[in-house]
Design a protein around this motif. Sequence first.
Motif, PDB file in Angstrom:
ATOM      1  N   VAL A   8      30.438  77.008  47.762  1.00  0.00           N
ATOM      2  CA  VAL A   8      29.688  77.661  46.680  1.00  0.00           C
ATOM      3  C   VAL A   8      28.956  78.882  47.232  1.00  0.00           C
ATOM      4  O   VAL A   8      28.945  79.949  46.614  1.00  0.00           O
ATOM      5  CB  VAL A   8      28.698  76.679  46.014  1.00  0.00           C
ATOM      6  N   GLY A   9      28.374  78.720  48.398  1.00  0.00           N
ATOM      7  CA  GLY A   9      27.682  79.841  49.030  1.00  0.00           C
ATOM      8  C   GLY A   9      28.605  81.010  49.296  1.00  0.00           C
ATOM      9  O   GLY A   9      28.241  82.173  49.074  1.00  0.00           O
ATOM     10  N   LEU A  10      29.817  80.703  49.753  1.00  0.00           N
ATOM     11  CA  LEU A  10      30.789  81.780  49.989  1.00  0.00           C
ATOM     12  C   LEU A  10      31.181  82.475  48.699  1.00  0.00           C
ATOM     13  O   LEU A  10      31.342  83.701  48.671  1.00  0.00           O
ATOM     14  CB  LEU A  10      32.027  81.229  50.697  1.00  0.00           C
ATOM     15  N   SER A  11      31.312  81.701  47.617  1.00  0.00           N
ATOM     16  CA  SER A  11      31.601  82.347  46.330  1.00  0.00           C
ATOM     17  C   SER A  11      30.422  83.222  45.919  1.00  0.00           C
ATOM     18  O   SER A  11      30.607  84.319  45.385  1.00  0.00           O
ATOM     19  CB  SER A  11      31.923  81.309  45.246  1.00  0.00           C
ATOM     20  N   GLY A  12      29.216  82.747  46.210  1.00  0.00           N
ATOM     21  CA  GLY A  12      28.017  83.548  45.926  1.00  0.00           C
ATOM     22  C   GLY A  12      27.960  84.810  46.762  1.00  0.00           C
ATOM     23  O   GLY A  12      27.546  85.870  46.289  1.00  0.00           O
ATOM     24  N   VAL A  13      28.386  84.709  48.008  1.00  0.00           N
ATOM     25  CA  VAL A  13      28.454  85.893  48.871  1.00  0.00           C
ATOM     26  C   VAL A  13      29.435  86.897  48.281  1.00  0.00           C
ATOM     27  O   VAL A  13      29.162  88.097  48.215  1.00  0.00           O
ATOM     28  CB  VAL A  13      28.851  85.520  50.320  1.00  0.00           C
ATOM     29  N   GLY A  14      30.587  86.390  47.824  1.00  0.00           N
ATOM     30  CA  GLY A  14      31.571  87.276  47.210  1.00  0.00           C
ATOM     31  C   GLY A  14      31.012  87.976  45.981  1.00  0.00           C
ATOM     32  O   GLY A  14      31.160  89.191  45.808  1.00  0.00           O
ATOM     33  N   VAL A  15      30.350  87.198  45.124  1.00  0.00           N
ATOM     34  CA  VAL A  15      29.742  87.767  43.921  1.00  0.00           C
ATOM     35  C   VAL A  15      28.656  88.764  44.324  1.00  0.00           C
ATOM     36  O   VAL A  15      28.587  89.889  43.808  1.00  0.00           O
ATOM     37  CB  VAL A  15      29.164  86.650  43.017  1.00  0.00           C
ATOM     38  N   LEU A  51      27.306  71.645  38.855  1.00  0.00           N
ATOM     39  CA  LEU A  51      28.560  71.063  38.386  1.00  0.00           C
ATOM     40  C   LEU A  51      29.405  70.429  39.486  1.00  0.00           C
ATOM     41  O   LEU A  51      30.219  69.544  39.211  1.00  0.00           O
ATOM     42  CB  LEU A  51      29.410  72.133  37.678  1.00  0.00           C
ATOM     43  N   TRP A  52      29.207  70.856  40.746  1.00  0.00           N
ATOM     44  CA  TRP A  52      30.110  70.398  41.793  1.00  0.00           C
ATOM     45  C   TRP A  52      29.393  69.889  43.038  1.00  0.00           C
ATOM     46  O   TRP A  52      29.523  68.723  43.407  1.00  0.00           O
ATOM     47  CB  TRP A  52      31.077  71.536  42.144  1.00  0.00           C
ATOM     48  N   THR A  53      28.621  70.736  43.695  1.00  0.00           N
ATOM     49  CA  THR A  53      28.022  70.361  44.978  1.00  0.00           C
ATOM     50  C   THR A  53      27.107  69.143  44.868  1.00  0.00           C
ATOM     51  O   THR A  53      27.265  68.176  45.606  1.00  0.00           O
ATOM     52  CB  THR A  53      27.206  71.534  45.559  1.00  0.00           C
ATOM     53  N   PHE A  54      26.138  69.213  43.974  1.00  0.00           N
ATOM     54  CA  PHE A  54      25.142  68.153  43.841  1.00  0.00           C
ATOM     55  C   PHE A  54      25.348  67.353  42.555  1.00  0.00           C
ATOM     56  O   PHE A  54      24.401  66.786  42.010  1.00  0.00           O
ATOM     57  CB  PHE A  54      23.730  68.754  43.861  1.00  0.00           C
ATOM     58  N   LYS A  55      26.571  67.293  42.082  1.00  0.00           N
ATOM     59  CA  LYS A  55      26.875  66.589  40.836  1.00  0.00           C
ATOM     60  C   LYS A  55      26.373  65.152  40.906  1.00  0.00           C
ATOM     61  O   LYS A  55      26.653  64.427  41.854  1.00  0.00           O
ATOM     62  CB  LYS A  55      28.387  66.589  40.581  1.00  0.00           C
ATOM     63  N   GLY A  56      25.610  64.760  39.904  1.00  0.00           N
ATOM     64  CA  GLY A  56      25.103  63.396  39.845  1.00  0.00           C
ATOM     65  C   GLY A  56      23.788  63.173  40.559  1.00  0.00           C
ATOM     66  O   GLY A  56      23.195  62.114  40.435  1.00  0.00           O
ATOM     67  N   ARG A  57      23.306  64.140  41.304  1.00  0.00           N
ATOM     68  CA  ARG A  57      22.028  63.980  42.009  1.00  0.00           C
ATOM     69  C   ARG A  57      20.884  64.422  41.102  1.00  0.00           C
ATOM     70  O   ARG A  57      21.050  65.238  40.229  1.00  0.00           O
ATOM     71  CB  ARG A  57      21.997  64.800  43.296  1.00  0.00           C
ATOM     72  N   ALA A  58      19.725  63.876  41.363  1.00  0.00           N
ATOM     73  CA  ALA A  58      18.494  64.238  40.657  1.00  0.00           C
ATOM     74  C   ALA A  58      18.671  64.089  39.148  1.00  0.00           C
ATOM     75  O   ALA A  58      18.287  64.956  38.375  1.00  0.00           O
ATOM     76  CB  ALA A  58      18.054  65.644  41.037  1.00  0.00           C
ATOM     77  N   LYS A  59      19.220  62.970  38.740  1.00  0.00           N
ATOM     78  CA  LYS A  59      19.449  62.708  37.317  1.00  0.00           C
ATOM     79  C   LYS A  59      18.142  62.606  36.536  1.00  0.00           C
ATOM     80  O   LYS A  59      18.138  62.740  35.321  1.00  0.00           O
ATOM     81  CB  LYS A  59      20.262  61.425  37.139  1.00  0.00           C
ATOM     82  N   ASP A  60      17.047  62.355  37.250  1.00  0.00           N
ATOM     83  CA  ASP A  60      15.760  62.200  36.601  1.00  0.00           C
ATOM     84  C   ASP A  60      15.156  63.538  36.166  1.00  0.00           C
ATOM     85  O   ASP A  60      14.180  63.567  35.435  1.00  0.00           O
ATOM     86  CB  ASP A  60      14.784  61.486  37.547  1.00  0.00           C
TER      87      ASP A  60
END
Length: 147
Positions: A8-15, A51-60
């Motif tokens: 994700v970071g690399l995609s962010g670098v590209g953007v 949506l991908w990296t931390f999917k399902g984390r911090a549901k609260d």
Amino acid sequence: MLMKFAVVGLSGVGVNMAVYTFLTSFGTNFLIAAGFAFGVAVTNNFVWNVLWTFKGRAKDRNVKIKFVSFLAISVINLGVNLMILRSLVEFMQVNEILAQLTAIAVASSLNFGLNFLITFREKRQKQRKEETGTAVHYEDYYPADLQ
């Protein structure tokens, strides 16, 4: 998780670099271009991290709270990025593109650590059990290591 964050970071670098290069090619000041590039890239990264990296984390926590936290951490990282960028360009005479890539690389580790620990942190098991009213057992806090 770290590998997903890196992708994700690399995609962010590209953007980031696409927006930064586009703006500087039209004569926009490199610091202003970096600010705009940051805004676009941080939005891209947040969406993919949820949506991908931390999917399902911090549901609260709802998405708005996560975004505010992510944005605050990203602003801290932008400050780090801009200090490094300015130092490299103005004091060390490094090419603006190479300087931006270097600044992004340095700020990335701080970004992952803070987002993992703050934005996408999981509630501790003890807190979950107390909130749900489920009995809390000694073994939950002090598991036996019989291996």
